[in-house]
Design an enzyme around this catalytic site. Sequence first.
Site, PDB file in Angstrom:
ATOM      1  N   GLY A   1       0.811  -1.216   0.000  1.00  0.00           N
ATOM      2  CA  GLY A   1       0.000   0.000   0.000  1.00  0.00           C
ATOM      3  C   GLY A   1       0.838   1.256   0.000  1.00  0.00           C
ATOM      4  O   GLY A   1       0.541   2.202   0.732  1.00  0.00           O
ATOM      5  N   ALA A   2       1.870   1.288  -0.839  1.00  0.00           N
ATOM      6  CA  ALA A   2       2.846   2.384  -0.776  1.00  0.00           C
ATOM      7  C   ALA A   2       2.620   3.462  -1.825  1.00  0.00           C
ATOM      8  O   ALA A   2       3.495   4.279  -2.054  1.00  0.00           O
ATOM      9  CB  ALA A   2       4.256   1.823  -0.917  1.00  0.00           C
TER      10      ALA A   2
ATOM     11  N   TYR B   1     -13.431  -3.624  11.864  1.00  0.00           N
ATOM     12  CA  TYR B   1     -12.153  -2.936  11.754  1.00  0.00           C
ATOM     13  C   TYR B   1     -11.320  -3.129  13.020  1.00  0.00           C
ATOM     14  O   TYR B   1     -10.117  -3.433  12.945  1.00  0.00           O
ATOM     15  CB  TYR B   1     -12.368  -1.445  11.503  1.00  0.00           C
ATOM     16  CG  TYR B   1     -11.083  -0.661  11.375  1.00  0.00           C
ATOM     17  CD1 TYR B   1     -10.248  -0.849  10.277  1.00  0.00           C
ATOM     18  CD2 TYR B   1     -10.689   0.249  12.351  1.00  0.00           C
ATOM     19  CE1 TYR B   1      -9.054  -0.148  10.151  1.00  0.00           C
ATOM     20  CE2 TYR B   1      -9.504   0.961  12.232  1.00  0.00           C
ATOM     21  CZ  TYR B   1      -8.692   0.757  11.139  1.00  0.00           C
ATOM     22  OH  TYR B   1      -7.509   1.461  11.025  1.00  0.00           O
TER      23      TYR B   1
ATOM     24  N   SER C   1      -3.431  -0.153  14.791  1.00  0.00           N
ATOM     25  CA  SER C   1      -4.162   1.069  15.116  1.00  0.00           C
ATOM     26  C   SER C   1      -4.562   1.059  16.585  1.00  0.00           C
ATOM     27  O   SER C   1      -4.717  -0.005  17.197  1.00  0.00           O
ATOM     28  CB  SER C   1      -5.425   1.175  14.251  1.00  0.00           C
ATOM     29  OG  SER C   1      -6.301   2.176  14.724  1.00  0.00           O
TER      30      SER C   1
END
Length: 327
Positions: A54-55, A208, A183
């Site tokens: 995801g860069a 999530y 997270s």
Amino acid sequence: MQNYADNIRDFAERHASGLAVAFVAGVLALRRWMAGGVCRSKVRLDGKTVLITGANCGIGKETALDMAQRGARVILACRDMTRARIAADEIRQESGNGNVVVKKLDLASLQSVRDLAKDVQDNEERLDILINNAGIMLCPKWNTEDGFEMQFGVNHLGHFLLTNCLLDLLKKSTPSRIVTVSSLAHEKGHIQFNDINSDIEYEREKSYRQSKLANVLFSRELASRLKDTGVTVYCLHPGVIRTELGRHLFPTLALWQRILATFILMWFKSPWQGAQTTIYCAVDESLEHVSGLYYSDCAPKQPAPQALNDAAAKKLWDLSASMVGLA
């Protein structure tokens, strides 16, 4: 009451400049506090290879830029190849490092994960740092190509399989590191072992949080399994950041909520600020012999109690291995 209001107004008028300075100073102090820690390491990565999922945007792109500026060969593993190529061009230009490549990775497809892993194993001589950065947040009830709930499938299972497929190359390249972006949301998360794909009940927030708790538990179990191999493991909370991660939530908000959210976003970390803890875990020399801890603002942080449950971590590992076909 009127006299009180008049006194307040009179004070404000007489001290307007001082109050303005105090307000601005307060705002700046709050912004600095929200910005969090900064990675101070100047270590070079010449001759080393870093793979970041995801860069092509957000903190992943900022992390890739930093790795490229340190001299590493940087692999952007992304789903959207058009955006990834644009990001790679920008990183090459800004860093002066032409050794930035793009490879296809769709974490919602186990076959895509296996294809990337085989590509890397066949064509890369080494892999020094693996950064599991990509993620999806608060999407509708979608399923991956393999039938898994999307947030759990992308945020956890895809990275679980990718990491396991690349372990031999990481061990060959020791000392090497595995960094997984979790997270703060994990603190309210619970692993629903009896409904792991949220088929009985789907709540986007609950799913999530589960996926982010899974990141922490995965890192904890992985660190235990890799003890004394030279491969160290880190997990982190990057902060609350102005990125595209909330793109699935924003359209569902009422107009007044969007206006309020736009104002609140001004106080969030920039992608550069949000990338600092990832970079710290990837390169800081002081962490060379540390493994299995959780970080926030470039410092160790105690995760939630449920993230320290070794039995749950082992159970999740076994379940995940079975789901992705590693068992």
